[in-house]
Write an enzyme that holds these catalytic residues in place. Structure first.
Site, PDB file in Angstrom:
ATOM      1  CE1 TYR A   1      -3.192  -2.872   0.194  1.00 35.59           C
ATOM      2  CE2 TYR A   1      -3.931  -2.061   2.312  1.00 35.59           C
ATOM      3  CZ  TYR A   1      -4.062  -2.936   1.266  1.00 35.59           C
ATOM      4  OH  TYR A   1      -5.062  -3.874   1.291  1.00 35.59           O
TER       5      TYR A   1
ATOM      6  CG  ASP B   1       0.171 -19.746   2.145  1.00 37.78           C
ATOM      7  OD1 ASP B   1       0.953 -19.500   3.096  1.00 37.78           O
ATOM      8  OD2 ASP B   1       0.540 -20.343   1.124  1.00 37.78           O
TER       9      ASP B   1
ATOM     10  CG  ASP C   1     -11.493  -6.311   6.914  1.00 39.59           C
ATOM     11  OD1 ASP C   1     -10.897  -5.619   7.754  1.00 39.59           O
ATOM     12  OD2 ASP C   1     -12.161  -5.834   5.986  1.00 39.59           O
TER      13      ASP C   1
ATOM     14  CE  LYS D   1       3.290 -17.820  -0.156  1.00 35.74           C
ATOM     15  NZ  LYS D   1       2.793 -19.147   0.247  1.00 35.74           N
TER      16      LYS D   1
ATOM     17  CG  ASP E   1      -6.877  -4.122   4.679  1.00 31.23           C
ATOM     18  OD1 ASP E   1      -7.799  -4.109   5.524  1.00 31.23           O
ATOM     19  OD2 ASP E   1      -6.927  -3.487   3.614  1.00 31.23           O
TER      20      ASP E   1
HETATM   21 MG    MG Z   1      -9.970  -3.326   5.516  1.00 32.55          MG
END
Ligand code: MG
Ligand code: NAI
Length: 332
Positions: free
Chosen positions: A121, A200, A228, A167, A224
């Site tokens: 991001y 993963d 969630d 990862k 993120d």
């Molecule tokens: Mg979010």
């Protein structure tokens, strides 16, 4: 007087802000609120989703309380910009099951610490409709400070372990740096157990053995998604608070958005915001009051008498806030 920037934003951001401030006002605290604008209504009025004045007010405050905004197509995200401007690099997302709330797991209590400023991001995207590239930036400086924040939270919350999620088998260089920083910073905290998992596998473990987690630290995109998903394990968005912490500033907000589908009906669940207020109190070193607010929320949920429709009740936003205030007063 402690200066608090108050950005209510749009939709239910306004409703839950009123509820959160009512709870704050019921406490013995000396707060000075400064209101600032952001979001869709702000754009329609001022032509920008995040006026410079708002950034200035937030920078000059000890902490910022943020409701939620409706995003504006083609305009920068005010919350993402504000996090960067304040350099609040650590996104704290507690995942907790509450007695009385119907959820997938009733015994969870862990914290996800997500890096807020770089990773995928970073905003470094280029390309056209044929080919586009996003750069994933991982620096030692940002990795060490987020990992240190995670270990400090583990100490503060008396947690046994910190799990690094990455990862590095595929993203050898970027997550190589992140993983190496993790074990280096871990040496400063010999009392805390450590382990690292691939992202993963972590997604699966969150569904099969989430009780194992105490504190998770990870990069921006992974954090993120995992946070969630984790909120979904324990009762959803109406209960999910968050804090964004930096060296100079703290910004506290419910995880949810402006919920246009229920905005204006005064039925939004204010608990996510009130728990965010509790995190802000922790940040302001008002640990005792933070605990009172948290316990009051837990009691209201456990009793199950005054709940908003998302939790199966029929109460209004401010009914729940007033019930939390009543609980706080009965604790003293
Ligand atoms: Mg979010
Ligand atoms: P949302 O979080 O606003 O709503 C998703 C669903 O959860 C809706 O059905 C809503 O009614 C429900 N919900 C959310 N919070 C609730 C609460 N406190 N009590 C009861 N029910 C609640 O996400 P959505 O619908 O994807 O986005 C709506 C707008 O919010 C969009 O413009 C989006 O860009 C923006 N947004 C803003 C965020 C922020 O300000 N930090 C975060 C996420 C979305």
């Amino acid at each position: 007087m402690i200066k608090i920037a108050r950005i209510e934003g749009d939709g239910i951001g306004r409703e839950v802000m009123e509820a959160g401030v009512a709870v704050l006002d019921s406490l013995d605290l000396n707060l000075d609120y400064v209101d600032a604008e952001a979001g869709r209504a702000c754009f329609e009025k001022n032509g920008t989703t995040l006026p410079d004045e708002t950034i200035e007010i937030a920078k000059k405050s000890k902490a910022t309380l943020f409701g939620a905004i409706t995003s504006t197509p083609g305009q920068k995200s005010p919350i993402v910009t504000l996090r960067k401007e304040l350099d609040v690099y650590g996104n704290l997302r507690p995942i907790k099951s509450y007695a009385g709330v119907d959820c997938l797991f009733d015994d969870l209590d862990f914290l996800i610490v997500r890096e807020n400023t770089e990773g995928l991001y970073s905003g470094l995207e280029e390309g056209d409709s044929e080919k586009a590239i996003a750069k994933r930036v991982i620096t030692r400086k940002a990795s060490e400070r987020i990992i240190r924040l995670a270990f400090n939270q583990a100490v503060k919350l008396e947690k046994e372990s910190v799990t690094c999620v990455h990862k590095s088998n595929v993203l050898k260089k970027t997550d190589g740096v992140f993983k190496e920083c993790f074990y280096k910073v871990a040496e400063e905290y010999p009392q805390i157990k450590t382990r690292d998992y691939y992202v993963d596998a972590t997604a699966m473990y969150l569904l099969t053995k989430p009780q194992e987690f105490d504190v998770i630290v990870t990069s921006n995109l992974f954090g993120d998604i995992l946070s969630d998903a984790s909120a979904g394990l324990v009762g959803g968005l109406g209960l999910a608070p968050s804090g964004n912490i930096g060296d100079e500033h703290g910004l506290f907000e419910p995880v949810h958005g402006s919920a246009p589908d229920i905005a204006g009906k005064n039925i939004s669940n204010p608990i996510a915001m009130i728990l965010s207020v509790s995190m802000m109190l922790d940040y302001l070193n008002e640990d005792y009051l933070a605990g009172q607010v948290r316990t009051a929320c837990e009691n209201v949920l456990r009793k199950g008498k005054v709940l908003t429709p998302d939790l199966g009740g029929s109460s209004k936003t401010m009914d729940v806030a007033n019930e939390v205030i009543k609980e706080i007063n009965s604790l003293e």
